[in-house]
Design an enzyme around this catalytic site. Structure first.
Site, short mmCIF file in Angstrom:
data_model
loop_
_atom_site.label_atom_id
_atom_site.label_comp_id
_atom_site.label_asym_id
_atom_site.label_seq_id
_atom_site.Cartn_x
_atom_site.Cartn_y
_atom_site.Cartn_z
N HIS A 1 49.36 -8.62 -16.09
CA HIS A 1 48.84 -7.22 -15.98
C HIS A 1 49.29 -6.31 -16.38
CE1 HIS A 1 50.25 -8.29 -12.21
NE2 HIS A 1 50.94 -7.54 -11.76
N CYS B 1 17.07 -31.04 13.35
CA CYS B 1 16.71 -32.17 12.23
C CYS B 1 16.29 -33.24 12.68
CB CYS B 1 18.12 -32.17 11.76
SG CYS B 1 19.38 -33.01 12.65
#
Length: 638
Positions: A67, A173
């Site tokens: 940068h 489940c």
């Protein structure tokens, strides 16, 4: 400032051409110049290189974030370069470069961008998305989605408009173990974030816990039913509820709660929203496929205890001698006969009828039990076994449902007689007729063919079969691939072929055990949270609870899932190649001594798979620095 304010699709490069760090900086700077973001390229490059001379901007994870602030930058932006060939950036090799360009007059704008991008890149799942993206558009979309997700998470840290509302639900489940409680926990965590009250009933293997009351239901602002098996929803007495698979509650709790609240409030979605959701769910199966899956899992859920008990009792019987249960044999032992009677002559003869009965019950409720169970017993007696039982269950359920529908207008006075006599009698007759005259013979022949084929397997063919089954079991840890492999194993188990059961259990035990071993051997490659979770995986893996590896796979799928599959596949392949059988498809370490024909060799197969998984994880995961460890801890990554 949002990421989308500084990202331009034109500033994204995908290139696999080998290049140096300086060449990468020049290439990215030139692109910014060409796209009108930089008027003085040399000035900006000088600022970037000056920053690199101070300290390398490679931040680990194969990522660099160079940068610079310069008078030559006209507009703040980020340019992105993906290069899978790898670029030497200081002492590291990077594949993703995010270069931030900020005008000299910018305050801390570029620092805020740097902070945001750095946070994103700590998420390994997000990095994996970028690395596997094929186009610039995909990278751009992933970045925007990640930014939006981060914004949503930040918003949820505050007290939202949902604060004080009451979320209730039911989760269930197939086995009633891991996924049931994971779904409940996921929904509870989402409710906590929103400041909501919550109560999730779990229909687990030990029964109903945290049972919803009439008061809970009347006060609820949103109701979720997350299930892969049938649950009783009559308790809601006409209240609207969101009906979803268990996995969706685990994977997308935020969307689930949003949808449940919208449903409860009477909000009607627009055509655009409905279309969007249909597109998102494309390929996940139709409503029929969802119902089919639920009915199958309901039957299997009720069948499993019979299979486990029967298998263990028969195995105990064999410990006295192969023929010890036969009164005509010199090996005869009264205890062997007792265990064989319970296992082989009771439990094993019941599990196909139970499978069929509860598939039928899932479709047609209580009236479907008798037609389904009788059809299942005919399948058992007629040789069509597990597959025939499944067909009998579906046939019994849908025939019962049809008859019930056609007779619902009969006067109420006769409804008791209709439900007790006419419906089960007619449905059972139809099911029995079809099983006896149409299905049993071809299904029996198919069973015989499969049995002969599997029994003839040896050497390389058995090795491949074991690898495929165990690899499928390891791949999605409780998902549809895992369940498909399990169903095949149970079908073979019903035909008294026990090799696939052994391979499948290897595939289920290796992922959590491999992860646990990796966290022990390669401590510097796992965070403190991961090492703590690794300890629990020793127990979960030994108990054949594969789901303990899910958090690790979610955090690092590109490394963890292949490691699980390879380790599980090798262990399963060795198991079948060595003709190891297991007469109990569940139970983990507790059933191996009594239900396995070669327990020591079998444990060796599990250990080999475990070590392979651990070594792959150890050699593919990168070493974490102390600062990275702290960042991971702060982010709560597991």
């Amino acid at each position: 400032m949002n990421v989308k304010d500084v990202i331009d699709k034109k500033n994204i490069i995908i290139s696999n051409t080998a290049m140096s760090k300086q060449e990468a900086i020049e290439k990215m700077s030139s692109l910014l110049g060409a796209n009108g973001y930089i008027s003085d390229i040399p000035s900006f490059q000088k600022a970037v290189n000056k920053r690199e001379e101070e300290i390398s901007t490679a931040v680990g994870y194969g990522v660099a974030i160079p940068h610079g602030k310069s008078e030559g930058v006209d507009k703040a932006t980020i340019v992105i370069l993906k290069n899978l060939s790898g670029i030497k950036w200081g002492q590291e090799i990077v594949n993703l470069v995010f270069m931030i360009a900020a005008p000299a007059s910018a305050n801390d704008e570029h620092l805020r961008m740097l902070s945001t991008i750095s946070t994103f890149l700590m998420d390994e799942t997000f990095r994996a998305k970028l690395l596997t993206a094929m186009t610039e558009d995909e990278i751009y979309k992933d970045l925007i989605e990640q930014d939006e997700t981060k914004s949503q998470e930040d918003d949820l840290k505050k007290v939202t408009e949902d604060g004080g509302k009451y979320l209730i639900g039911i989760s269930a489940c197939m086995t009633g173990i891991a996924h049931t409680y994971m779904a409940a926990q996921s929904l509870e965590n989402e409710a906590k974030k929103r400041g909501m009250k919550y109560k999730i009933q779990t229909n687990g293997s030990t029964g109903v816990e945290n049972k919803l009351t009439a008061k809970d239901i009347s006060e609820a602002d949103a109701i979720v039913v997350a299930h892969d098996v049938k649950v009783d929803t009559d308790v809601f007495e006409g209240r609207e509820f969101l009906d979803i698979p268990v996995k969706r509650a685990i994977d997308k709790p935020q969307k689930v709660v949003d949808d449940a609240l919208a449903l409860s409030s009477g909000y009607v979605k627009s055509d655009k929203e409905i279309k969007s959701e249909e597109t998102e769910d494309e390929g996940k199966g139709s409503s029929f496929a969802r119902a089919f899956y639920t009915h199958i899992m309901s039957g299997v859920s009720y069948m499993i205890p019979f299979v486990v008990v029967g298998g263990i009792f028969i195995a105990i019987s064999f410990m006295f001698g192969i023929y010890a249960s036969d009164p005509k044999s010199d090996q005869y032992n009264i205890w062997a006969a007792f265990f064989n009677e319970m296992g082989g002559n009771a439990a094993f003869k019941l599990y196909v009828p139970v499978l069929a009965a509860y598939i039928s019950w899932s479709i047609a409720d209580k009236p479907g039990l008798a037609p389904g169970m009788i059809g299942g017993m005919m399948a058992m007696n007629g040789g069509s076994g597990f597959l025939g039982g499944m067909l009998a269950g579906f046939l019994g359920g849908y025939i019962t449902k049809l008859i019930t529908k056609k007779t619902k207008n009969i006067p109420h006075t006769y409804q008791g007689l209709i439900s007790v006599l006419l419906i089960p009698l007619l449905a059972t007759f139809v099911v029995g007729f079809v099983m006896f005259f149409i299905l049993n013979t071809p299904m029996s022949n198919l069973n015989e063919f499969l049995t002969t084929w599997l029994k003839s397997m040896n050497g390389s063919s058995a090795f491949v079969m074991g690898a495929v089954l165990a690899g499928m079991m390891s791949s999605d840890m409780g998902g549809p691939i895992n369940k498909t492999a399990s169903a095949f194993g149970l079908a073979m188990f019903a035909s008294k072929i026990y090799g696939p059961s052994a391979a499948l259990m290897v595939g289920g035990m290796v992922p959590p055990l491999g992860v646990a071993l990796a966290t022990l051997l390669f401590k510097n490659k796992f965070t403190n949270q991961e090492r703590e979770a690794g300890k629990a995986n020793w127990i979960l893996g030994a108990c054949f609870i594969t789901e303990g590896a899910i958090p690790f796979a979610a955090a690092d799928p590109l490394r963890t899932i292949p490691a699980n599959v390879i380790g599980g596949a090798v262990g399963g392949a060795l198991s079948m190649m060595l003709n190891i059988t297991l007469q109990a498809p569940h139970g983990g370490i507790f059933v191996i001594p009594v239900a396995c024909n070669k327990p020591l060799l079998y444990i060796g197969c599990i250990l080999i798979g475990t070590v392979i998984t651990a070594l792959i994880l150890g050699f593919t995961k990168r070493t974490l620095s102390e600062s990275e460890m702290n960042k991971h801890m702060a982010a709560g990554i597991i």
